[in-house]
Design an enzyme around this catalytic site. Sequence first.
Site, PDB file in Angstrom:
ATOM      1  CG  HIS A  54     -49.625 -47.848 -19.997  1.00  0.00           C
ATOM      2  ND1 HIS A  54     -49.844 -46.832 -19.097  1.00  0.00           N
ATOM      3  CD2 HIS A  54     -50.332 -48.917 -19.521  1.00  0.00           C
ATOM      4  CE1 HIS A  54     -50.643 -47.264 -18.142  1.00  0.00           C
ATOM      5  NE2 HIS A  54     -50.963 -48.532 -18.375  1.00  0.00           N
ATOM      6  CG  HIS A  56     -50.663 -53.349 -16.538  1.00  0.00           C
ATOM      7  ND1 HIS A  56     -50.775 -52.847 -15.270  1.00  0.00           N
ATOM      8  CD2 HIS A  56     -51.162 -52.397 -17.364  1.00  0.00           C
ATOM      9  CE1 HIS A  56     -51.335 -51.632 -15.317  1.00  0.00           C
ATOM     10  NE2 HIS A  56     -51.581 -51.342 -16.585  1.00  0.00           N
ATOM     11  CD  GLN A 149     -54.644 -52.739 -10.727  1.00  0.00           C
ATOM     12  OE1 GLN A 149     -54.120 -53.067 -11.773  1.00  0.00           O
ATOM     13  NE2 GLN A 149     -55.558 -51.772 -10.678  1.00  0.00           N
ATOM     14  CG  HIS A 207     -52.687 -46.919 -14.066  1.00  0.00           C
ATOM     15  ND1 HIS A 207     -51.349 -47.153 -14.137  1.00  0.00           N
ATOM     16  CD2 HIS A 207     -53.283 -47.850 -14.874  1.00  0.00           C
ATOM     17  CE1 HIS A 207     -51.146 -48.188 -14.942  1.00  0.00           C
ATOM     18  NE2 HIS A 207     -52.296 -48.632 -15.402  1.00  0.00           N
ATOM     19  CD  GLU A 210     -57.743 -47.620 -16.745  1.00  0.00           C
ATOM     20  OE1 GLU A 210     -57.089 -47.875 -15.708  1.00  0.00           O
ATOM     21  OE2 GLU A 210     -57.783 -48.389 -17.725  1.00  0.00           O
ATOM     22  CG  ASP A 306     -53.616 -50.700 -20.300  1.00  0.00           C
ATOM     23  OD1 ASP A 306     -52.735 -50.732 -19.419  1.00  0.00           O
ATOM     24  OD2 ASP A 306     -54.791 -50.368 -20.069  1.00  0.00           O
ATOM     25  CD1 TRP A 312     -58.590 -54.197 -15.946  1.00  0.00           C
ATOM     26  CD2 TRP A 312     -56.769 -55.472 -15.762  1.00  0.00           C
ATOM     27  NE1 TRP A 312     -58.221 -54.222 -14.626  1.00  0.00           N
ATOM     28  CE2 TRP A 312     -57.117 -54.988 -14.483  1.00  0.00           C
ATOM     29  CE3 TRP A 312     -55.652 -56.312 -15.888  1.00  0.00           C
ATOM     30  CZ2 TRP A 312     -56.380 -55.315 -13.341  1.00  0.00           C
ATOM     31  CZ3 TRP A 312     -54.917 -56.629 -14.749  1.00  0.00           C
ATOM     32  CH2 TRP A 312     -55.283 -56.134 -13.501  1.00  0.00           C
TER      33      TRP A 312
END
Length: 410
Positions: A54, A56, A149, A207, A210, A306, A312
């Site tokens: 996982h 991005h 997203q 997702h 979260e 992630d 993030w």
Amino acid sequence: MLVKNARIENKEELTDIRIKDGVFEQIGKLEAMPEEEAIDLNEKLLLPPFIESHVHLDTCLTAGDPAWNMSGTLFEGIELWSRRKEKLTEEDIRQRVKKAVSMYALNGVQHIRTHVDITDPSLMALKTMLKLKEELQDLVDIQIVAFPQEGILSYPNGKQLLIDAVKLGADAVGAIPHFEFTREYSVESLDFAMHLAKEENKLVDVHCDEIDDEASRGLETVAARAYELELFDKVTASHATAMHSYNNAYVLRLMRLLKMSKINFVANPLVNTHLQGRADTYPKRRGITRVKELLQQGINVSFGHDDIYDPWYPMGNGSLRDVVFVGLHVTQLMGYQEIMDSYKFITTNAARTLHISDSYGIREGNSADFIVLDAENYYEALIKDASVLYSYRKGRKIVENSPSEKHLLV
Ligand code: 17E
Ligand code: FE2
């Protein structure tokens, strides 16, 4: 080629491996044949390549641009990314993705599942990632999740963008139920995404919840649809941090459905311990799904990074060691055997998440993909942050690192 004296997956006894035409031909106690090239691993740990289940990649290496995330929340991250997205060019994406993939490769990663934001009318990130997936094949296998997203029902034309992304060649369909405007939208978005996956024969990676909101219950819908549409282990619930905050009576009921659904989970310990708990004073929740309890029920869980240095998460280096290390702490999986086995979060379990178990692993007939760590077992590797000495892919050495050495001079 003969690989001598390996400790395969923590095994006490030493094993030899013969590689021919890029495939594991024989595994056992073997003698070199005349003229055969042989390397002696001297009892070092040999593992199947690490898997990033996982990340991005499209957002990586953008931290601070256009601004730093000061609240440390998921939502400020999404807002910042929305602004950074306006500046995307193909070249910008290419450079960052190539850099991040090389960071991963140097750390022994050969498979990456990346979520790519498709809430962008141009789908530029997705189109670029599809090209990079081909171009980077010598280093890694990339699996692409079409990730909405900013929502499927809460973003203009969101449904059509998801359909377009799948038709262009994404491997998996994503969703973000906790970000949709309403609970009704969240259920409808999951119905839409999972029916699309069924029709187009794609994987699913959501997702899912979260957020620290105990009322965020996308997970039950994901599991119910996985069961009803017979998608089963083609489905993954990523993050699932709200489960941390569910009441135990509800979890007791939910577990039955989770087991029936056969879905996978991905926890992202570095990023979610940072992003979650931000609305808490004290006590502060850890923001991680119930990993130990899921494993006890026989449910598959892998760990992911992630993010690498983006809106993030202001850190990250492409090494999954820290992901496992912190993951074990926050999930309290600190028993001897739990530590020893923890490489499975980024190997075997992650292979199940990516749905590649049939072709993955140190087995005769499989592609000769493996890594060698500067340690005798994974416990030692974790403690000393052991270097990945070699990474072999299809029998070819693609990475060679020096052992890290420290010298006390007094
Ligand atoms: N987007 C999202 O919704 N959640 C995350 N953890 C990241 C991006 C990194
Ligand atoms: Fe994520």
